[in-house]
Design an enzyme around this catalytic site. Structure first.
Site, PDB file in Angstrom:
ATOM      1  N   THR A   1      13.450   0.438   3.350  1.00 23.94           N
ATOM      2  CA  THR A   1      13.581  -1.066   3.870  1.00 23.94           C
ATOM      3  C   THR A   1      14.838  -1.458   3.345  1.00 23.94           C
ATOM      4  O   THR A   1      15.590  -1.880   4.105  1.00 23.94           O
ATOM      5  CB  THR A   1      12.341  -1.694   3.108  1.00 23.94           C
ATOM      6  OG1 THR A   1      11.191  -1.024   3.387  1.00 23.94           O
ATOM      7  CG2 THR A   1      12.461  -3.187   3.719  1.00 23.94           C
TER       8      THR A   1
ATOM      9  N   ASP B   1       6.174  -4.740   6.879  1.00 24.60           N
ATOM     10  CA  ASP B   1       6.722  -3.804   7.922  1.00 24.60           C
ATOM     11  C   ASP B   1       5.736  -2.983   8.742  1.00 24.60           C
ATOM     12  O   ASP B   1       6.119  -2.585   9.795  1.00 24.60           O
ATOM     13  CB  ASP B   1       7.704  -2.788   7.125  1.00 24.60           C
ATOM     14  CG  ASP B   1       7.340  -2.361   5.932  1.00 24.60           C
ATOM     15  OD1 ASP B   1       6.014  -2.483   5.262  1.00 24.60           O
ATOM     16  OD2 ASP B   1       7.883  -1.293   5.220  1.00 24.60           O
ATOM     17  N   HIS B   2       4.609  -2.664   7.998  1.00 27.18           N
ATOM     18  CA  HIS B   2       3.534  -1.953   8.702  1.00 27.18           C
ATOM     19  C   HIS B   2       2.390  -2.126   8.062  1.00 27.18           C
ATOM     20  O   HIS B   2       2.354  -2.552   7.011  1.00 27.18           O
ATOM     21  CB  HIS B   2       4.314  -0.610   8.969  1.00 27.18           C
ATOM     22  CG  HIS B   2       4.407   0.111   7.599  1.00 27.18           C
ATOM     23  ND1 HIS B   2       3.183   0.551   6.520  1.00 27.18           N
ATOM     24  CD2 HIS B   2       5.473   0.357   7.177  1.00 27.18           C
ATOM     25  CE1 HIS B   2       3.941   1.047   5.522  1.00 27.18           C
ATOM     26  NE2 HIS B   2       5.234   1.019   5.713  1.00 27.18           N
TER      27      HIS B   2
ATOM     28  N   ARG C   1      16.256   8.432   6.540  1.00 20.62           N
ATOM     29  CA  ARG C   1      16.026   7.752   5.347  1.00 20.62           C
ATOM     30  C   ARG C   1      16.228   8.627   4.235  1.00 20.62           C
ATOM     31  O   ARG C   1      16.337   7.976   2.822  1.00 20.62           O
ATOM     32  CB  ARG C   1      14.671   7.181   5.299  1.00 20.62           C
ATOM     33  CG  ARG C   1      13.692   8.238   5.539  1.00 20.62           C
ATOM     34  CD  ARG C   1      12.179   7.738   5.358  1.00 20.62           C
ATOM     35  NE  ARG C   1      11.802   6.868   4.278  1.00 20.62           N
ATOM     36  CZ  ARG C   1      10.678   6.099   4.005  1.00 20.62           C
ATOM     37  NH1 ARG C   1       9.744   6.053   5.103  1.00 20.62           N
ATOM     38  NH2 ARG C   1      10.372   5.714   2.831  1.00 20.62           N
TER      39      ARG C   1
ATOM     40  N   HIS D   1      -0.329   4.311  -0.954  1.00 23.35           N
ATOM     41  CA  HIS D   1      -0.382   5.803  -0.740  1.00 23.35           C
ATOM     42  C   HIS D   1      -1.052   6.653  -1.733  1.00 23.35           C
ATOM     43  O   HIS D   1      -1.723   7.551  -1.490  1.00 23.35           O
ATOM     44  CB  HIS D   1       1.003   6.283  -0.561  1.00 23.35           C
ATOM     45  CG  HIS D   1       1.817   6.130   0.633  1.00 23.35           C
ATOM     46  ND1 HIS D   1       1.602   6.411   1.928  1.00 23.35           N
ATOM     47  CD2 HIS D   1       3.047   5.428   0.859  1.00 23.35           C
ATOM     48  CE1 HIS D   1       2.453   6.114   2.793  1.00 23.35           C
ATOM     49  NE2 HIS D   1       3.241   5.283   2.163  1.00 23.35           N
TER      50      HIS D   1
ATOM     51  N   GLU E   1      12.430  -7.227  -0.936  1.00 24.24           N
ATOM     52  CA  GLU E   1      11.292  -6.213  -0.865  1.00 24.24           C
ATOM     53  C   GLU E   1      10.570  -6.093  -2.002  1.00 24.24           C
ATOM     54  O   GLU E   1      10.983  -5.627  -3.009  1.00 24.24           O
ATOM     55  CB  GLU E   1      11.769  -4.894  -0.206  1.00 24.24           C
ATOM     56  CG  GLU E   1      10.714  -3.743   0.101  1.00 24.24           C
ATOM     57  CD  GLU E   1      10.895  -2.540   0.180  1.00 24.24           C
ATOM     58  OE1 GLU E   1      10.093  -1.885   0.738  1.00 24.24           O
ATOM     59  OE2 GLU E   1      11.937  -1.961  -0.381  1.00 24.24           O
TER      60      GLU E   1
ATOM     61  N   ASP F   1       6.186  -4.391   1.519  1.00 20.16           N
ATOM     62  CA  ASP F   1       5.917  -3.175   2.200  1.00 20.16           C
ATOM     63  C   ASP F   1       4.748  -2.599   2.288  1.00 20.16           C
ATOM     64  O   ASP F   1       3.832  -2.651   1.410  1.00 20.16           O
ATOM     65  CB  ASP F   1       6.856  -2.163   1.589  1.00 20.16           C
ATOM     66  CG  ASP F   1       7.246  -0.844   2.580  1.00 20.16           C
ATOM     67  OD1 ASP F   1       6.077  -0.422   3.123  1.00 20.16           O
ATOM     68  OD2 ASP F   1       8.351  -0.594   2.611  1.00 20.16           O
TER      69      ASP F   1
ATOM     70  N   HIS G   1       0.264   5.424   6.776  1.00 22.20           N
ATOM     71  CA  HIS G   1       0.360   4.188   7.387  1.00 22.20           C
ATOM     72  C   HIS G   1      -0.930   3.706   8.529  1.00 22.20           C
ATOM     73  O   HIS G   1      -1.227   4.924   9.047  1.00 22.20           O
ATOM     74  CB  HIS G   1       1.710   3.768   8.111  1.00 22.20           C
ATOM     75  CG  HIS G   1       2.635   3.967   6.729  1.00 22.20           C
ATOM     76  ND1 HIS G   1       4.079   4.016   7.133  1.00 22.20           N
ATOM     77  CD2 HIS G   1       2.738   4.004   5.453  1.00 22.20           C
ATOM     78  CE1 HIS G   1       4.619   4.238   6.067  1.00 22.20           C
ATOM     79  NE2 HIS G   1       4.095   4.262   5.077  1.00 22.20           N
TER      80      HIS G   1
ATOM     81  N   ASP H   1      16.077   3.174  -0.869  1.00 23.32           N
ATOM     82  CA  ASP H   1      14.715   3.329   0.011  1.00 23.32           C
ATOM     83  C   ASP H   1      14.831   2.675   1.420  1.00 23.32           C
ATOM     84  O   ASP H   1      15.583   1.917   1.565  1.00 23.32           O
ATOM     85  CB  ASP H   1      13.525   3.104  -0.788  1.00 23.32           C
ATOM     86  CG  ASP H   1      12.395   3.685  -0.393  1.00 23.32           C
ATOM     87  OD1 ASP H   1      12.277   4.795   0.017  1.00 23.32           O
ATOM     88  OD2 ASP H   1      11.450   2.941  -0.519  1.00 23.32           O
TER      89      ASP H   1
ATOM     90  N   SER I   1       8.622   2.786   7.138  1.00 27.41           N
ATOM     91  CA  SER I   1       9.336   1.802   6.791  1.00 27.41           C
ATOM     92  C   SER I   1      10.815   1.722   7.235  1.00 27.41           C
ATOM     93  O   SER I   1      11.394   0.613   7.472  1.00 27.41           O
ATOM     94  CB  SER I   1       9.447   1.690   5.028  1.00 27.41           C
ATOM     95  OG  SER I   1       8.135   1.358   4.694  1.00 27.41           O
TER      96      SER I   1
ATOM     97  N   ASP J   1       2.932  -0.794  -0.659  1.00 30.35           N
ATOM     98  CA  ASP J   1       3.055   0.446   0.251  1.00 30.35           C
ATOM     99  C   ASP J   1       2.738   1.728  -0.775  1.00 30.35           C
ATOM    100  O   ASP J   1       1.965   2.595  -0.482  1.00 30.35           O
ATOM    101  CB  ASP J   1       4.427   0.543   0.895  1.00 30.35           C
ATOM    102  CG  ASP J   1       4.470   2.052   1.518  1.00 30.35           C
ATOM    103  OD1 ASP J   1       4.029   2.235   2.440  1.00 30.35           O
ATOM    104  OD2 ASP J   1       4.981   2.937   0.812  1.00 30.35           O
ATOM    105  N   LYS J   2       3.528   1.859  -1.575  1.00 32.55           N
ATOM    106  CA  LYS J   2       3.561   3.215  -2.411  1.00 32.55           C
ATOM    107  C   LYS J   2       2.406   3.284  -3.294  1.00 32.55           C
ATOM    108  O   LYS J   2       2.064   4.453  -3.285  1.00 32.55           O
ATOM    109  CB  LYS J   2       4.869   3.033  -3.286  1.00 32.55           C
ATOM    110  CG  LYS J   2       6.492   3.186  -2.638  1.00 32.55           C
ATOM    111  CD  LYS J   2       7.414   3.504  -3.490  1.00 32.55           C
ATOM    112  CE  LYS J   2       8.919   3.207  -2.684  1.00 32.55           C
ATOM    113  NZ  LYS J   2       8.951   3.989  -1.517  1.00 32.55           N
TER     114      LYS J   2
HETATM  115 ZN   LIG Z   1       4.721   4.310   3.196  1.00 37.13          ZN
END
Ligand SMILES: [Zn+2]
Length: 437
Positions: free
Chosen positions: A134, A352-353, A145, A314, A305, A29, A401, A132, A80, A310-311
């Site tokens: 994904t 995913d991004h 989501r 952030h 995943e 992610d 993102h 979550d 996501s 990702d997290k």
């Molecule tokens: Zn994110």
């Protein structure tokens, strides 16, 4: 005299395995090329190679997001939910949606539903809550989501305190499929492993039955810690190893993260995060999922995943996302070894991004110190240099993102299947074609 008999047995086994095709899809992610470079520099050195780097197939994937009110209009940064939905269903949608279409709220069929209808075993593994975005996009359909558990189905609940969710229209009382957690316990996915116990340790908003009771009635063995994961067998497994997202394996020295430049930055390196103790690793969960799913003679599809790249990005926590990418890379090695002994297994690794973190000069290219307006971490690397990582997409609580292409990697089975340039919806078609669904 024993040798020919042994060989004959091996051939029979090989033939049995050759009958069914399997897909293992690993999603990092937020794992763009910045993230991969950051992890490579720290884990292997600038000239070293991650397991990912050694995979024979490599492509570049466009991430397509559409506007909720006007789906013909493109939006250039994904979340996501919509990007996983593109991969899971082959249909692009708007941010926040879980395998449901923008504006029209239809439920396109997922790759997992197609696989199950053909007799394949199905599974998801995540270091996030299994509800979550994904994992949810592969095993549920939802307008948003945030509709993760019964608690969120009540009208007027807030998404991360930011805006009101509209989950009750998806509620079972209104003819909908219910919360994502309820869809999982009532659904057909065979193996679901990750975090998110808090969304299941509740009664249904519809019929007041506890969700873990529903899971057991529906044939799941419920696992709650690493010992359960090791000891409990079953054809259907629901493993919930932490209340929400699982803890990450690493943190910066004494919790150090990126910070605003104010005088000299203090360099730090990565150390174990004690909060991870007792948790199963991503590789251990994947191993259990594969051992369970591979018992099905008709093949399987597994989505894995690694969520906290990702997290932690952030949170501007470089050691958090480097450690999480280390978990992903070790899992990729395990999966590639599995695919060697199960030769009809397509292994794809993608993201995913894009995300906020970028490698910037530790000292400005134009002389003097870096003057980034964002937050910067100066990380001491094991090969004896310093890597400056910049996070500058937001002044708020969390970084954003970004809208860059993401990579895709494949094993030798992917040769000829994955073009060098594709869209996320093509990943759905590649998996569907390979599994003949
Ligand atoms: Zn994110």
């Amino acid at each position: 005299m024993f040798k020919p008999i042994f060989l004959a047995t091996s051939l029979v086994l090989l033939n049995a395995q050759a009958m069914a095709n399997n897909v293992i899809l690993i999603i990092g992610d937020g794992m763009d090329d910045q993230q991969i470079s950051i992890a490579r520099n720290y884990l292997q050195g600038a000239q070293g190679q991650l397991v990912l780097d050694k995979m024979p197939v490599r492509g570049s994937v466009k991430v397509i997001t559409v506007d909720e009110d006007n789906p013909s209009k493109k939006v250039y940064v994904a979340d996501s939910a919509n990007s996983a939905s593109s991969i899971a269903t082959g249909v692009n949608t708007s941010r926040g949606r879980i395998s449901s279409t923008a504006k029209t709220n239809q439920h396109p069929v997922t790759i997992m539903e197609l696989a199950k209808a053909k007799g394949l075993a199905t599974g998801v593994v995540s270091t996030a809550s299994v509800t979550d975005a994904t994992p949810a996009a592969f095993i549920s359909h939802s307008k948003h989501r945030g509709c993760e558990g019964p608690e969120q189905m009540e009208p007027g609940k807030l998404f991360y305190g930011m805006y009101k969710l509209d989950c009750d229209s998806d509620g079972r009382a209104n003819g909908g499929k219910g919360s994502i957690a309820e869809q999982i316990v009532m659904g057909s996915t065979d193996v679901v492993l990750g975090g998110g116990l808090k969304h299941f340790d509740q009664e249904s908003d519809y019929d007041s039955e506890h969700l873990l009771t529903k899971a057991r009635v529906n044939g799941f063995s419920v696992l709650q810690d690493a010992q359960d994961l090791e000891n409990i067998e079953g054809d259907r497994l629901l493993g919930l190893f932490s209340p929400s997202t699982m803890p990450v394996i690493w943190q910066g020295t004494k919790g150090a993260k990126a910070e605003k430049i104010n005088g000299d930055l203090k360099a730090f390196s990565c150390e174990p995060n004690l909060g991870f103790n007792g948790m199963p690793t991503l590789q251990t969960m994947t191993e259990k999922a594969l051992n369970t799913l591979a018992r099905n003679d008709d093949g399987f599809i597994l989505m894995v995943e690694s969520a906290s790249i990702d997290k932690q990005s952030h949170y501007r926590n470089p050691c958090g996302h480097i450690g999480e990418l280390k978990q992903l890379d070790e899992t990729v090695q395990f999966v590639l070894d599995f695919a060697k002994s199960h030769p009809d297994t397509l292994v794809l690794v993608t993201a995913d991004h894009g995300h906020a973190a970028q490698i910037v000069p530790a000292g400005s290219l134009f002389g003097g110190q870096s003057t980034s307006l964002g937050r910067v971490a100066l990380v001491d690397t094991p090969e004896g240099s310093q890597m400056a990582i910049n996070y500058a997409t937001s002044e708020g609580q969390a970084e954003e993102h970004t809208g860059v292409n993401v990579p895709i990697f494949g094993n030798d089975v992917a040769e000829g299947l994955v073009p060098s340039n594709l869209e996320q919806t093509d990943i759905f078609s590649i998996m569907k074609g390979y599994l003949d669904l």
